[in-house]
Design a protein around this motif. Structure first.
Motif, PDB file in Angstrom:
ATOM      1  N   VAL A  13       0.848  -1.189   0.000  1.00  0.00           N
ATOM      2  CA  VAL A  13       0.000   0.000   0.000  1.00  0.00           C
ATOM      3  C   VAL A  13       0.888   1.244   0.000  1.00  0.00           C
ATOM      4  N   VAL A  88      -6.961   2.098   1.065  1.00  0.00           N
ATOM      5  CA  VAL A  88      -7.095   2.252   2.525  1.00  0.00           C
ATOM      6  C   VAL A  88      -8.233   3.187   2.937  1.00  0.00           C
ATOM      7  N   ARG A  94      -9.590  -1.724   5.029  1.00  0.00           N
ATOM      8  CA  ARG A  94      -8.484  -1.789   5.999  1.00  0.00           C
ATOM      9  C   ARG A  94      -8.627  -3.048   6.856  1.00  0.00           C
ATOM     10  N   ARG A  98      -5.845  -6.047   7.024  1.00  0.00           N
ATOM     11  CA  ARG A  98      -5.254  -6.470   8.298  1.00  0.00           C
ATOM     12  C   ARG A  98      -5.386  -7.975   8.516  1.00  0.00           C
ATOM     13  N   TYR A 105       3.854  -0.845   3.716  1.00  0.00           N
ATOM     14  CA  TYR A 105       3.530   0.535   3.346  1.00  0.00           C
ATOM     15  C   TYR A 105       4.775   1.192   2.764  1.00  0.00           C
ATOM     16  N   ARG A 139      -4.102  10.690   3.882  1.00  0.00           N
ATOM     17  CA  ARG A 139      -4.050   9.223   3.915  1.00  0.00           C
ATOM     18  C   ARG A 139      -2.967   8.652   4.826  1.00  0.00           C
ATOM     19  N   LEU A 142      -4.022   6.464   7.594  1.00  0.00           N
ATOM     20  CA  LEU A 142      -4.725   5.254   7.132  1.00  0.00           C
ATOM     21  C   LEU A 142      -3.723   4.192   6.688  1.00  0.00           C
ATOM     22  N   TYR A 143      -2.680   4.639   5.993  1.00  0.00           N
ATOM     23  CA  TYR A 143      -1.625   3.692   5.600  1.00  0.00           C
ATOM     24  C   TYR A 143      -0.939   3.150   6.857  1.00  0.00           C
ATOM     25  N   VAL A 146      -2.691   0.251   8.792  1.00  0.00           N
ATOM     26  CA  VAL A 146      -2.682  -1.136   8.292  1.00  0.00           C
ATOM     27  C   VAL A 146      -1.282  -1.736   8.157  1.00  0.00           C
TER      28      VAL A 146
END
Ligand code: S3P
Length: 169
Positions: A13, A88, A94, A98, A105, A139, A142-143, A146
């Motif tokens: 990601v 994400v 997400r 996971r 990432y 973002r 969010l990255y 995860v």
């Protein structure tokens, strides 16, 4: 590490231009495992380009298809998946990431990404650098949420990044 030792799928990601597809391909070669690019897979499945889907169904329409594709890929044999940069955004995605595997990432700034992307016309959400800077900032958490492994890609080539990932698997 080699082939069969990839115990679970690996998902890449990060923002557009982070190098997800190149690194996944590189690692696929050294590990002897298949790699899949989510957007390419999605385009084949839908028979349309990402750009056309955005134009016809909007971002929401695209995100719905993206979630279906993620589910499909998450259920497959160990493989390396380069995800679309916006995967994400949905809580649901997400959670899938996971649960499904090891998430890498690849961190990049919007400015650096811009210099790496030769053709932004295929990326509806990378049309304007200021907007891209803002989107990538939004973002970040969010990255991070995860990520099992975060790699700052600044000044590193694909081979170096692939080696870093490999040694963490
Ligand atoms: C997007 C990233 C793209 C593609 C779509 C939306 C995003 O993938 O899924 O254009 O929202 O960041 P790449 O990260 O592979 O360019």
């Amino acid at each position: 590490r080699v082939v069969g030792e990839l115990a679970r799928p690996v998902f890449f990601v990060g923002f557009m231009g982070a190098g997800k597809t190149s690194v996944a391909r590189r690692l696929a070669r050294t590990c002897g495992v298949a790699s899949v690019d989510m957007d390419t897979y999605l385009e084949r499945r839908e028979g349309k380009r990402v750009k056309e889907i955005f134009a016809q169904a909007g971002e929401d329409g695209f995100r719905a298809i993206e979630t279906d594709v993620l589910r499909e890929l998450a259920g497959k044999e160990p493989l390396l998946v380069s995800c679309g940069g916006g995967v994400v955004k949905r809580d649901e995605n997400r959670a899938i990431l996971r649960d499904a595997g090891f998430v890498v990432y690849l961190k990049v700034t919007a400015d650096e990404a811009k210099s790496r992307i030769s053709d932004t016309s295929t990326r509806p959400l990378f049309q304007d650098l200021d907007v891209a800077r803002k989107t990538s900032e939004e973002r970040l958490p969010l990255y991070a949420e995860v990520a099992d492994l975060t790699i700052d890609t600044a000044g590193k080539n694909v081979a170096t990044i692939a080696r870093e990932v490999q040694s963490a698997l």
